[in-house]
Design a protein around this motif. Structure first.
Motif, PDB file in Angstrom:
ATOM      1  N   ARG A 187       0.797  -1.244  -0.087  1.00 30.45           N
ATOM      2  CA  ARG A 187       0.054   0.079   0.031  1.00 30.45           C
ATOM      3  C   ARG A 187       0.833   1.312  -0.096  1.00 30.45           C
ATOM      4  N   PHE A 197      -4.812   1.696  -1.662  1.00 33.67           N
ATOM      5  CA  PHE A 197      -5.465   0.581  -0.520  1.00 33.67           C
ATOM      6  C   PHE A 197      -5.762  -0.623  -0.932  1.00 33.67           C
ATOM      7  N   SER A 198      -6.415  -0.505  -2.193  1.00 29.55           N
ATOM      8  CA  SER A 198      -6.875  -2.095  -2.496  1.00 29.55           C
ATOM      9  C   SER A 198      -5.482  -2.836  -3.011  1.00 29.55           C
ATOM     10  N   LEU A 199      -5.347  -3.872  -2.482  1.00 28.63           N
ATOM     11  CA  LEU A 199      -4.096  -4.875  -3.069  1.00 28.63           C
ATOM     12  C   LEU A 199      -4.022  -5.155  -4.580  1.00 28.63           C
ATOM     13  N   VAL A 200      -5.103  -5.223  -5.003  1.00 26.98           N
ATOM     14  CA  VAL A 200      -5.338  -5.583  -6.576  1.00 26.98           C
ATOM     15  C   VAL A 200      -4.795  -4.186  -7.426  1.00 26.98           C
ATOM     16  N   LYS A 201      -5.272  -3.100  -6.935  1.00 21.72           N
ATOM     17  CA  LYS A 201      -4.814  -2.051  -7.671  1.00 21.72           C
ATOM     18  C   LYS A 201      -3.244  -1.514  -7.166  1.00 21.72           C
ATOM     19  N   LYS A 245      -0.965  -4.032  -9.543  1.00 22.00           N
ATOM     20  CA  LYS A 245      -0.929  -3.532 -11.092  1.00 22.00           C
ATOM     21  C   LYS A 245       0.076  -2.593 -10.909  1.00 22.00           C
ATOM     22  N   LEU A 279      -0.221 -13.613  -1.403  1.00 23.34           N
ATOM     23  CA  LEU A 279      -0.901 -13.383  -2.612  1.00 23.34           C
ATOM     24  C   LEU A 279       0.070 -13.330  -3.642  1.00 23.34           C
ATOM     25  N   LEU A 289     -10.533  -8.230  -4.500  1.00 23.72           N
ATOM     26  CA  LEU A 289     -11.187  -7.239  -5.245  1.00 23.72           C
ATOM     27  C   LEU A 289     -10.554  -5.851  -5.613  1.00 23.72           C
ATOM     28  N   GLU A 290     -10.707  -5.315  -6.809  1.00 24.71           N
ATOM     29  CA  GLU A 290     -10.227  -3.987  -7.084  1.00 24.71           C
ATOM     30  C   GLU A 290     -10.856  -2.836  -5.938  1.00 24.71           C
TER      31      GLU A 290
END
Lengths: 260, 260
Positions: free
Chosen positions: A178, A184-188, A191, A211, B226-227
């Motif tokens: 982060r 904050f979103s780990l997926v974002k 990326k 992950l 999730l994003e």
């Protein structure tokens, strides 16, 4: 099959809600070496210690197939010392003391016999030293794994950004992902971080597993739930020490975009 | 194959770091029904609402195979209302308002046509009402799943302990497992809770997935990263709504005592 392990060999003082110890052997390269020695031989260690580092620890490492040619011993000086206190959940900690000692002037040298290693594990250390070791290798290892921490994001971000472009796998925890990405979103976050250089990103979540992100895929590895957690120091380094092996396998993964 | 779903049908007001809404349809039985309707038909709903509960929502549920014979509509009264505010991590929240309204006098009646259901999902509600529904069933369902929360551990622990002995699967989150058992370690908590009655315990960990404990085995299910997470309200109920199906399968599990 050999792996070069770069990092600290140190003394720690640790306080957890369940116990306290004033002096115990620690350091990122120490934990990496012990973990990696179960999977790869030889482990070719690069580190620095003072004359206070115990001979028995060196002997133990050697007996497990760890080569110490690249470990510099500085006479009449002290080994790196870190002291920390863990919160009740054991996922967060405060650093109480950091005495660099011999680490302040560490200039790692790759011994000739280490050349040709297939794997390189860059344990948590100043990014400029991690860069130096990569540059000294005549042949690029087939997999370069980097561990780092929030401290270097705050104090050596430019160097960190350089080394991120030179590696294959980055290992950080959720808070660090982060911080590095500003997301904050780990997926974002993943990326953005994959755009900084690494082909694979492993986000460690302590007791909640880890992950692995690669292109638009994600793989999840759970952590074994334990009855008692006494001291998590070195857990990330130990995990990293075993990462080279698992990353080189074809991991079963599933698409984030097309979950099925 | 039919499932009886007991729980609230309600209005929520929700504030998250990413948005705010003053009035939206919610309630444990509503979320359970929508989730379960994908897997089992019919879903046989037992709940209570006021005259303010939208006709369109009832029609939507019916169109998905949800029977509403067991939903009592109280004229000139208001439906249950809950208002909460989520913290930044979306894993924790504060309850701002709880207006019981029709729920204060809820005395659930199992319609004759619901008798013989194979599954019973006891959504989050007063434990004494959960007990009442179990006792009204002439034939015990082959699987009884119970959801509950910290509020009932504090205000109705004796009733909760009774219903725990009547069910097969208990669903709670990590904080609630710690509260119910008095153990911080989830492995220790699970052991104590399994001794209270349930044959299976599912500990939900939000974005970190869920652990299923059974005898000395544990199974781990990851959560899809999730994003964007906009509003987690009802996530636990929705998960519960799909639990009956997966719990009745033979889950691949591995031993805690003999991890391999």
């Amino acid at each position: 099959m050999s792996v070069i392990a770069l990092g600290t060999m140190a003394f720690d003082a640790i306080e957890t809600p369940f116990g306290k110890i004033d002096k115990i052997v620690g350091g990122s390269a120490t934990y990496v070496a012990y973990a990696a020695s179960h999977l790869v031989k030889p482990v070719q260690q690069i580190s620095i210690v003072g004359s206070d580092f115990p001979e028995e620890e060196m002997d133990e490492l050697k007996s497990r197939g760890v080569q110490l040619t690249g470990v510099e011993i500085v006479p009449d000086q002290k080994s790196f010392f870190w002291s920390g206190k863990y919160h009740l959940d054991m996922n967060t900690r405060d650093t109480l003391v950091t005495d660099l000692n011999v680490l302040a002037n560490f200039d790692p040298k790759v011994p000739e016999e280490y050349q040709g290693a297939e794997f390189l594990m860059l344990g948590n250390l100043m990014p400029k030293l991690q860069i130096s070791v990569i540059k000294q290798l005549k042949k690029r290892p087939k997999l370069i794994v980097l561990d780092t921490m929030n401290f270097w994001m705050e104090s050596a971000l430019d160097d960190l950004k350089v080394v991120l472009k030179m590696i294959d796998v980055l290992l950080i925890n959720d808070g660090e992902a982060r911080q590095l990405s500003g997301e904050f979103s780990l997926v974002k976050a993943a990326k953005k971080i994959l755009e900084m250089g690494p082909k694979y990103l492993i986000i460690k979540k302590g007791e909640h597993g880890a992950l692995l992100f690669h292109e638009n895929h994600v793989f999840f590895a759970p952590a074994l739930p334990l009855e008692d957690v006494f001291d998590p120091t070195g857990a990330g380094d130990t995990f990293a020490g075993a990462t080279k092996k698992s990353s080189s396998l074809q991991l079963t993964s599933y698409s984030l975009l097309n979950p099925s």
